[in-house]
Design an enzyme around this catalytic site. Structure first.
Site, mmCIF file in Angstrom:
data_model
loop_
_atom_site.group_PDB
_atom_site.id
_atom_site.type_symbol
_atom_site.label_atom_id
_atom_site.label_comp_id
_atom_site.label_asym_id
_atom_site.label_seq_id
_atom_site.Cartn_x
_atom_site.Cartn_y
_atom_site.Cartn_z
ATOM 1 N N ALA A 22 0.844 -1.044 0.189
ATOM 2 C CA ALA A 22 0.179 -0.083 0.203
ATOM 3 C C ALA A 22 0.640 1.186 -0.064
ATOM 4 O O ALA A 22 0.760 2.042 0.733
ATOM 5 C CB ALA A 22 -0.819 -0.193 0.958
ATOM 6 N N ILE A 27 -0.975 0.693 -6.432
ATOM 7 C CA ILE A 27 -2.339 -0.466 -6.775
ATOM 8 C C ILE A 27 -2.772 -0.064 -5.446
ATOM 9 O O ILE A 27 -3.884 0.475 -5.214
ATOM 10 C CB ILE A 27 -2.444 -1.161 -7.427
ATOM 11 C CG1 ILE A 27 -1.726 -0.915 -9.041
ATOM 12 C CG2 ILE A 27 -3.862 -1.620 -7.190
ATOM 13 C CD1 ILE A 27 -2.216 -2.679 -9.859
ATOM 14 N N ARG A 47 6.824 -2.288 3.544
ATOM 15 C CA ARG A 47 8.771 -2.458 3.743
ATOM 16 C C ARG A 47 9.172 -1.268 4.420
ATOM 17 O O ARG A 47 9.395 -0.921 5.326
ATOM 18 C CB ARG A 47 9.541 -3.302 2.913
ATOM 19 C CG ARG A 47 9.697 -4.534 3.181
ATOM 20 C CD ARG A 47 10.219 -5.556 2.631
ATOM 21 N NE ARG A 47 9.811 -4.719 0.714
ATOM 22 C CZ ARG A 47 11.008 -5.208 -0.616
ATOM 23 N NH1 ARG A 47 11.868 -6.034 -0.566
ATOM 24 N NH2 ARG A 47 10.766 -4.539 -1.108
ATOM 25 N N SER A 155 -3.678 -11.390 -12.016
ATOM 26 C CA SER A 155 -3.135 -10.341 -13.064
ATOM 27 C C SER A 155 -3.816 -11.324 -15.156
ATOM 28 O O SER A 155 -4.708 -11.916 -14.549
ATOM 29 C CB SER A 155 -2.083 -10.272 -13.493
ATOM 30 O OG SER A 155 -1.693 -10.272 -14.973
ATOM 31 N N TYR A 168 6.209 -15.054 -13.185
ATOM 32 C CA TYR A 168 5.507 -14.699 -12.652
ATOM 33 C C TYR A 168 3.751 -15.099 -13.034
ATOM 34 O O TYR A 168 2.614 -15.559 -12.216
ATOM 35 C CB TYR A 168 5.305 -12.884 -13.254
ATOM 36 C CG TYR A 168 4.476 -11.858 -13.007
ATOM 37 C CD1 TYR A 168 4.650 -11.759 -11.647
ATOM 38 C CD2 TYR A 168 3.619 -11.368 -13.564
ATOM 39 C CE1 TYR A 168 3.167 -10.919 -11.329
ATOM 40 C CE2 TYR A 168 2.301 -10.085 -13.208
ATOM 41 C CZ TYR A 168 2.475 -10.657 -11.974
ATOM 42 O OH TYR A 168 1.209 -9.345 -11.174
#
Length: 268
Positions: A22, A27, A47, A155, A168
């Site tokens: 966040a 996003i 982080r 995705s 990914y």
């Protein structure tokens, strides 16, 4: 339409949400701000919590509606995730909405990818997401919360292999399987906790810059400049749409793309 959504979102006022990844300009940052606007107590996880705190500068008026709390957590470390949920329980009772947004990728073919690069993606995109789902849902179940909601950021690559970001894509196919598996497990428990996965296509964030790396950042810039991409707000709108659905309606999958296709060769 906005009035309808605002009315539907009132049931989430003063309830607790966790949003991973966040940071400002992401996003997750857009989602966190929207949840606060709708009166939620929102735990923004990153982080670097200074990037979460920076969100408060975007619109100070929203802080009169909900709360934004920055929480520092390295999601690649399971013990830190567990400590986060213990902290949320101790301070806010537990979580009602879990937004698994954090993710990472490496712009390399599988044939050139190192084991550490594979593990980094698995740790964040699959293991951390799964653990957050598990702990969030158990938090809801133990408190008798039957209308909670888990939203997994997937995705378009979690539904179709395009030939780039292939590892990914494999982690995102795992998210598709995990989301459906959780729905089936909750159905067996006769729980009405909802599981939604949001699967956007090309969104203009730092994601591609991070994927390409510093040495090839010009490729990410050229792609974003070549066509109109979606924005983090577009993705957050999809999240709010899912959360504002009627209690008896579960929006399982939202798959969406920018209307302009990626130019041929741009992702090679």
């Amino acid at each position: 339409m906005s009035h309808t959504i605002d009315t539907a979102m009132k049931r989430w006022e003063n309830r607790v949400a966790i949003v991973t990844g966040a940071s400002d300009g992401t996003i997750g940052g857009a989602i966190a701000l929207d949840l606060v606007r709708h009166g939620m107590i929102t735990i923004g996880v990153a982080r670097n919590i200074s990037l979460v705190e920076k969100l408060k500068d975007a619109d100070t008026s929203i802080l009169k509606k909900g709360k934004l709390i920055a929480y520092k957590c390295d999601l690649a470390k399971p013990d830190e995730i567990e400590k986060m949920f213990t902290w949320v329980k101790a301070n806010y009772g537990g979580v009602d909405v879990m937004i698994n947004n954090a993710g990472t990728s490496v712009m390399k073919p599988i044939l050139e990818m190192g084991v550490d690069e594979m593990r980094t993606q698995l740790d964040l995109n699959v293991i951390a997401l799964t653990l957050c789902c598990k702990l969030a849902i158990n938090s809801m179940l133990e408190r008798g919360i039957n209308d909670g909601h888990v939203i997994n950021m997937n995705s378009v690559l979690g539904h179709q292999v395009y030939g780039h970001l292939n590892f990914y894509a494999a982690t995102k196919f795992a998210v598709t399987a995990l989301s459906e598996g959780l729905r089936k497990e909750l159905a067996k428990k006769r729980s009405f906790i909802k599981i939604t996965q949001i699967s956007p296509g090309r969104v203009e964030t730092k994601f591609l810059y991070n994927s390409f790396g510093v040495s090839e950042s010009d490729k990410a810039k050229a792609l974003y400049n070549s066509v109109k991409s979606m924005s983090p707000q577009d993705v957050s709108d999809a999240v709010i749409h899912a959360l504002s659905a009627a209690p008896h309606v579960q929006i399982q999958d939202i798959i969406f793309n920018p209307i302009e296709p990626t130019p041929p060769g741009m992702m090679k």
